[in-house]
Design a protein around this motif. Structure first.
Motif, PDB file in Angstrom:
ATOM      1  N   ASP A 109       0.826  -1.215   0.000  1.00  0.00           N
ATOM      2  CA  ASP A 109       0.000   0.000   0.000  1.00  0.00           C
ATOM      3  C   ASP A 109       0.858   1.262   0.000  1.00  0.00           C
ATOM      4  N   LEU A 110       0.482   2.193  -0.857  1.00  0.00           N
ATOM      5  CA  LEU A 110       1.106   3.505  -0.893  1.00  0.00           C
ATOM      6  C   LEU A 110      -0.002   4.546  -0.880  1.00  0.00           C
ATOM      7  N   PRO A 111       0.000   5.516  -0.010  1.00  0.00           N
ATOM      8  CA  PRO A 111       1.005   5.709   1.026  1.00  0.00           C
ATOM      9  C   PRO A 111       0.983   4.557   2.026  1.00  0.00           C
ATOM     10  N   THR A 112       2.085   4.403   2.729  1.00  0.00           N
ATOM     11  CA  THR A 112       2.256   3.314   3.671  1.00  0.00           C
ATOM     12  C   THR A 112       1.112   3.282   4.668  1.00  0.00           C
ATOM     13  N   ARG A 113       0.597   2.086   4.873  1.00  0.00           N
ATOM     14  CA  ARG A 113      -0.527   1.912   5.783  1.00  0.00           C
ATOM     15  C   ARG A 113      -0.285   0.692   6.644  1.00  0.00           C
ATOM     16  N   ALA A 114      -0.341   0.875   7.943  1.00  0.00           N
ATOM     17  CA  ALA A 114      -0.221  -0.250   8.869  1.00  0.00           C
ATOM     18  C   ALA A 114      -1.600  -0.874   9.031  1.00  0.00           C
ATOM     19  N   CYS A 115      -1.676  -2.179   8.813  1.00  0.00           N
ATOM     20  CA  CYS A 115      -2.923  -2.918   8.960  1.00  0.00           C
ATOM     21  C   CYS A 115      -2.571  -4.393   9.135  1.00  0.00           C
ATOM     22  N   PRO A 116      -3.510  -5.212   9.580  1.00  0.00           N
ATOM     23  CA  PRO A 116      -3.229  -6.642   9.666  1.00  0.00           C
ATOM     24  C   PRO A 116      -3.265  -7.274   8.281  1.00  0.00           C
ATOM     25  N   GLY A 117      -2.412  -8.256   8.078  1.00  0.00           N
ATOM     26  CA  GLY A 117      -2.414  -8.953   6.805  1.00  0.00           C
ATOM     27  C   GLY A 117      -1.275  -9.935   6.693  1.00  0.00           C
ATOM     28  N   VAL A 118      -1.301 -10.688   5.593  1.00  0.00           N
ATOM     29  CA  VAL A 118      -0.275 -11.688   5.310  1.00  0.00           C
ATOM     30  C   VAL A 118       0.128 -11.592   3.848  1.00  0.00           C
ATOM     31  N   GLU A 119       1.357 -12.006   3.562  1.00  0.00           N
ATOM     32  CA  GLU A 119       1.846 -12.054   2.189  1.00  0.00           C
ATOM     33  C   GLU A 119       2.592 -13.356   1.975  1.00  0.00           C
ATOM     34  N   VAL A 150      10.028 -19.572  -1.088  1.00  0.00           N
ATOM     35  CA  VAL A 150       8.697 -19.095  -0.732  1.00  0.00           C
ATOM     36  C   VAL A 150       8.813 -18.439   0.637  1.00  0.00           C
ATOM     37  N   MET A 151       8.455 -17.182   0.696  1.00  0.00           N
ATOM     38  CA  MET A 151       8.489 -16.438   1.954  1.00  0.00           C
ATOM     39  C   MET A 151       7.047 -16.149   2.356  1.00  0.00           C
ATOM     40  N   TRP A 152       6.719 -16.523   3.589  1.00  0.00           N
ATOM     41  CA  TRP A 152       5.360 -16.308   4.094  1.00  0.00           C
ATOM     42  C   TRP A 152       5.491 -15.449   5.334  1.00  0.00           C
ATOM     43  N   ARG A 153       4.967 -14.239   5.254  1.00  0.00           N
ATOM     44  CA  ARG A 153       5.160 -13.266   6.330  1.00  0.00           C
ATOM     45  C   ARG A 153       3.862 -12.546   6.657  1.00  0.00           C
ATOM     46  N   SER A 154       3.817 -12.051   7.888  1.00  0.00           N
ATOM     47  CA  SER A 154       2.733 -11.145   8.268  1.00  0.00           C
ATOM     48  C   SER A 154       3.140  -9.739   7.850  1.00  0.00           C
ATOM     49  N   PHE A 155       2.185  -8.828   7.858  1.00  0.00           N
ATOM     50  CA  PHE A 155       2.514  -7.437   7.554  1.00  0.00           C
ATOM     51  C   PHE A 155       3.381  -6.825   8.655  1.00  0.00           C
ATOM     52  N   ALA A 156       3.517  -7.512   9.794  1.00  0.00           N
ATOM     53  CA  ALA A 156       4.431  -7.082  10.856  1.00  0.00           C
ATOM     54  C   ALA A 156       5.859  -7.537  10.539  1.00  0.00           C
ATOM     55  N   ASP A 157       6.063  -8.155   9.367  1.00  0.00           N
ATOM     56  CA  ASP A 157       7.346  -8.673   8.890  1.00  0.00           C
ATOM     57  C   ASP A 157       7.845  -9.844   9.732  1.00  0.00           C
TER      58      ASP A 157
END
Length: 190
Positions: A109-119, A150-157
């Motif tokens: 997301d741009l502008p940067t947005r802190a939210c819960p999520g996974v990638e 394969v990298m599986w991360r939360s939006f908290a890195d």
């Protein structure tokens, strides 16, 4: 609840953003239009698994958007430096208390947005640069996925190795039942 889905480089999609409605969502389209790919991508990002196995074990060259792969090999053959194709599937989730450990600004997301999520991201393994270069010197049109990670991360890195308890998914695929019509449902509860 899923607030947004972004799929880049996965199967049919170069870059697809889906913002689902708050209630029921129905995907309608032609055969081979990408409906199941959207469902599969959500399942991959939410569980890190495909067909019940870790994504790394199931990774194959056909996961990658074939137009992007073709463009990569064309640019390489024409001497234009270009990065290897990658895959990114991001699931942006509603801001709920039980999802706080998934909350961060490590997303697209741009502008940067802190939210819960996974990638779930599929990218060349930086420890295998020499192997990748040697593989690509041969005449080939397939990506060297054995040198991808394969990298599986939360939006908290935070690296994820198992589905967090706060994410519950169920995939009902009636295509496996003999029928003249099929439907696929995925439920995600947080």
């Amino acid at each position: 609840m899923i607030e947004k889905l972004r799929i880049r480089g996965y199967r049919k999609f170069r870059d697809l953003v889906v913002i689902p409605a708050a209630a029921v969502n129905i995907l309608v389209g032609d055969n081979e239009g990408g409906k199941f790919t959207v469902i599969e991508a959500i399942g991959l990002a939410m569980t890190g698994r495909v067909n019940g196995r870790p994504a790394q074990d199931e990774l194959n060259p056909y996961w990658f958007n074939q137009d992007m792969v073709r463009d990569y090999f064309r640019d390489r053959a024409e001497g234009r430096p270009t990065a290897l194709p990658t895959i990114s599937i991001e699931v942006f989730l509603a801001d709920e208390d039980e999802l706080q450990r998934l909350t961060g600004a490590h997303n697209s997301d741009l502008p940067t947005r802190a939210c819960p999520g996974v990638e779930l991201a599929v990218e060349p393994n930086p420890d295998c640069t020499e192997e990748i270069d040697a593989y690509l010197e041969a005449e080939t049109s397939l990506l060297p996925v054995e040198y991808y990670q394969v990298m599986w991360r939360s939006f908290a890195d935070a690296v994820m190795t198992a589905r967090p308890r706060c994410l519950t998914t169920a995939l009902i695929d009636s295509r496996t039942i003999r029928s003249t019509s099929g439907s696929i449902s995925i439920f995600a509860k947080c």
